[in-house]
Design a protein around this motif. Structure first.
Motif, mmCIF file in Angstrom:
data_model
loop_
_atom_site.group_PDB
_atom_site.id
_atom_site.type_symbol
_atom_site.label_atom_id
_atom_site.label_comp_id
_atom_site.label_asym_id
_atom_site.label_seq_id
_atom_site.Cartn_x
_atom_site.Cartn_y
_atom_site.Cartn_z
ATOM 1 N N TYR A 70 15.069 36.954 80.893
ATOM 2 C CA TYR A 70 16.333 37.520 80.349
ATOM 3 C C TYR A 70 16.278 38.075 79.248
ATOM 4 O O TYR A 70 17.016 39.185 79.098
ATOM 5 C CB TYR A 70 17.282 36.271 80.458
ATOM 6 C CG TYR A 70 18.561 36.524 79.919
ATOM 7 C CD1 TYR A 70 19.423 36.840 80.885
ATOM 8 C CD2 TYR A 70 19.133 36.563 78.732
ATOM 9 C CE1 TYR A 70 20.864 37.258 80.589
ATOM 10 C CE2 TYR A 70 20.244 37.163 78.743
ATOM 11 C CZ TYR A 70 21.236 37.532 79.429
ATOM 12 O OH TYR A 70 22.542 37.917 79.095
ATOM 13 N N TYR A 73 15.131 41.742 80.195
ATOM 14 C CA TYR A 73 16.039 42.457 81.041
ATOM 15 C C TYR A 73 17.340 42.714 80.462
ATOM 16 O O TYR A 73 18.128 43.617 80.263
ATOM 17 C CB TYR A 73 16.229 41.887 82.566
ATOM 18 C CG TYR A 73 14.869 42.234 83.426
ATOM 19 C CD1 TYR A 73 14.639 43.623 83.772
ATOM 20 C CD2 TYR A 73 13.743 41.418 83.392
ATOM 21 C CE1 TYR A 73 13.517 43.831 84.490
ATOM 22 C CE2 TYR A 73 12.706 41.522 84.226
ATOM 23 C CZ TYR A 73 12.703 42.853 84.860
ATOM 24 O OH TYR A 73 11.222 43.187 85.560
ATOM 25 N N ASP A 75 20.071 41.752 81.880
ATOM 26 C CA ASP A 75 20.868 42.316 83.185
ATOM 27 C C ASP A 75 20.788 41.003 83.902
ATOM 28 O O ASP A 75 19.738 40.803 84.699
ATOM 29 C CB ASP A 75 20.239 43.331 83.808
ATOM 30 C CG ASP A 75 21.220 44.008 84.880
ATOM 31 O OD1 ASP A 75 22.228 44.470 84.729
ATOM 32 O OD2 ASP A 75 20.568 43.681 85.850
ATOM 33 N N ALA A 78 19.021 41.947 87.503
ATOM 34 C CA ALA A 78 17.289 42.347 87.513
ATOM 35 C C ALA A 78 16.712 40.992 87.040
ATOM 36 O O ALA A 78 15.793 40.818 87.584
ATOM 37 C CB ALA A 78 17.308 43.409 86.414
ATOM 38 N N THR A 79 17.434 40.235 86.158
ATOM 39 C CA THR A 79 16.778 39.094 85.857
ATOM 40 C C THR A 79 16.531 37.939 86.919
ATOM 41 O O THR A 79 15.418 37.278 86.841
ATOM 42 C CB THR A 79 17.578 38.519 84.432
ATOM 43 O OG1 THR A 79 17.567 39.252 83.425
ATOM 44 C CG2 THR A 79 16.698 36.915 84.242
ATOM 45 N N ALA A 82 13.557 39.043 89.092
ATOM 46 C CA ALA A 82 12.222 38.932 88.445
ATOM 47 C C ALA A 82 12.067 37.480 88.149
ATOM 48 O O ALA A 82 10.898 37.076 88.758
ATOM 49 C CB ALA A 82 12.587 39.549 87.035
#
Length: 364
Positions: A70, A73, A75, A78-79, A82
């Motif tokens: 986190y 990113y 975000d 996106a996090t 991932a």
């Protein structure tokens, strides 16, 4: 769990919108207040729980794995993706039957036994050879042992699968090697070993650990090659089944031991075509190394027995049919001092998990 994760970082500090006053929160709940970043982390973990609920869901410790991702990113979507991809790799660590972590600790114990037999014997004497002292290290990839900035660096290395996809085991091994003398000289119980290892948190030099991990990898790989070459020459199975449980683990049973024995028999005599055989570099001479405590050789021959993996003999001479093969090592001088040979009934055994680390190749 989220409210306890990396609260010293400005990114996760309490803010006035979500958290209010920390003193009031601590008095009321025993925990600091929240923040916008922490609320997003809670949302991510809750979403992951329902996304993955059929197979695993959320398990304590995952918040430690999420925080570094986190922080990069910052975000939420996106996090989440991932983190989901990362958990495909880390899933076995959080299985409810603990089988994944049992395999990690068993393999760790075997690596210590190969790299530093003296340390392993001391841990075994202390009833700490199950390597539970390294449980936190391996569960969350040393997340609490280094500063947050160094964790980002360490994980970047681990994600490259440098040398092996299990390189974290060699980082842990290097740290133990660095502190082996203290452990052997001063610690005498599993509680003392556990406390000492956990108190190393944020005192470990990352560069030193990474350099040591690389050295440990090559050291263990070389010793595994020597032993497997000797076992192959004697028509012995290259490795034993990794299904054997950790000594003292609550899931241990006689059934596991029987399974290990039967699988060892099923492995049969290795052949040159057998896949997964760790090849020995012909350019590197096979030298002897310490594996057991030195003892006086019991060989009745006047000539010293050949050294295991020495560059003077292949260690495969014919012996009398009514006696076990005797392999003597550490024959000769070291540092100008005479060294007495010692004997073992057969080349040491290598576990299947350790064998596979090197048999599957490695990356540069």
């Amino acid at each position: 769990d989220v409210l306890r994760t990396d609260r010293t970082l400005p990114l996760f500090a309490t803010d006035s919108v979500y958290g209010g006053d920390d003193e009031a929160n601590l008095a009321a709940h025993g925990l600091p207040g929240s923040s916008a970043s922490l609320e997003q982390m809670k949302d991510i973990l809750m979403t992951f729980h329902y996304y993955d609920k059929a197979s695993l869901g959320y398990v304590q410790g995952m918040s430690d794995l999420l925080a570094p991702i986190y922080s990069v990113y910052q975000d939420e979507p996106a996090t989440f993706w991932a983190f989901t991809a990362f958990m495909k790799r880390m899933r076995s660590h959080f299985l409810r039957d603990q089988s994944g972590m049992q395999d990690e600790l068993t393999t760790m114990a075997r690596l210590v036994e190969i790299a530093n037999p003296q340390l392993f014997r001391h841990l075994d004497k202390c009833d700490a050879s199950n390597m539970f002292c390294c449980y936190r290290w391996l569960l969350i990839w040393l997340k609490r042992e280094f500063s947050f900035e160094n964790i980002l660096r360490l994980w970047e290395v681990l994600w490259t699968d440098y040398l092996t996809e299990r390189f974290v085991l060699f980082v842990a091994l290097a740290i133990l090697q660095r502190h082996a003398d203290v452990i052997m000289d001063h610690l005498q119980s599993p509680e003392e070993v556990l406390k000492y290892v956990q108190d190393l948190s944020e005192t470990i030099d990352l560069n030193d650990a990474l350099k040591g991990a690389e050295m440990c990898f090559y050291k263990v790989r070389y010793r595994v090659q020597v032993v497997e070459q000797a076992r192959k020459e004697r028509n012995l199975p290259l490795f034993t089944s990794s299904s054997a449980v950790i000594p003292g683990h609550p899931s241990g049973s006689n059934e596991a031991g029987e399974a290990s024995e039967s699988e060892g028999e099923a492995s049969a005599t290795p052949s040159a075509e057998q896949p997964g055989v760790a090849a020995v570099d012909p350019e590197v001479p096979l030298m002897s190394f310490e594996w057991e405590e030195p003892v006086v050789s019991t060989s009745t021959s006047e000539e010293p027995s050949p050294a295991l993996g020495s560059d003077e003999t292949n260690g495969n001479e014919e012996r009398s049919s009514n006696s076990a093969p005797v392999v003597a090592t550490n024959v000769g001088k070291k540092n100008g001092k005479e060294r007495a040979p010692y004997a073992v009934a057969a080349p040491p055994e290598i576990s299947e998990a350790v064998h596979n680390i090197f048999a599957r190749g490695y990356k540069l």
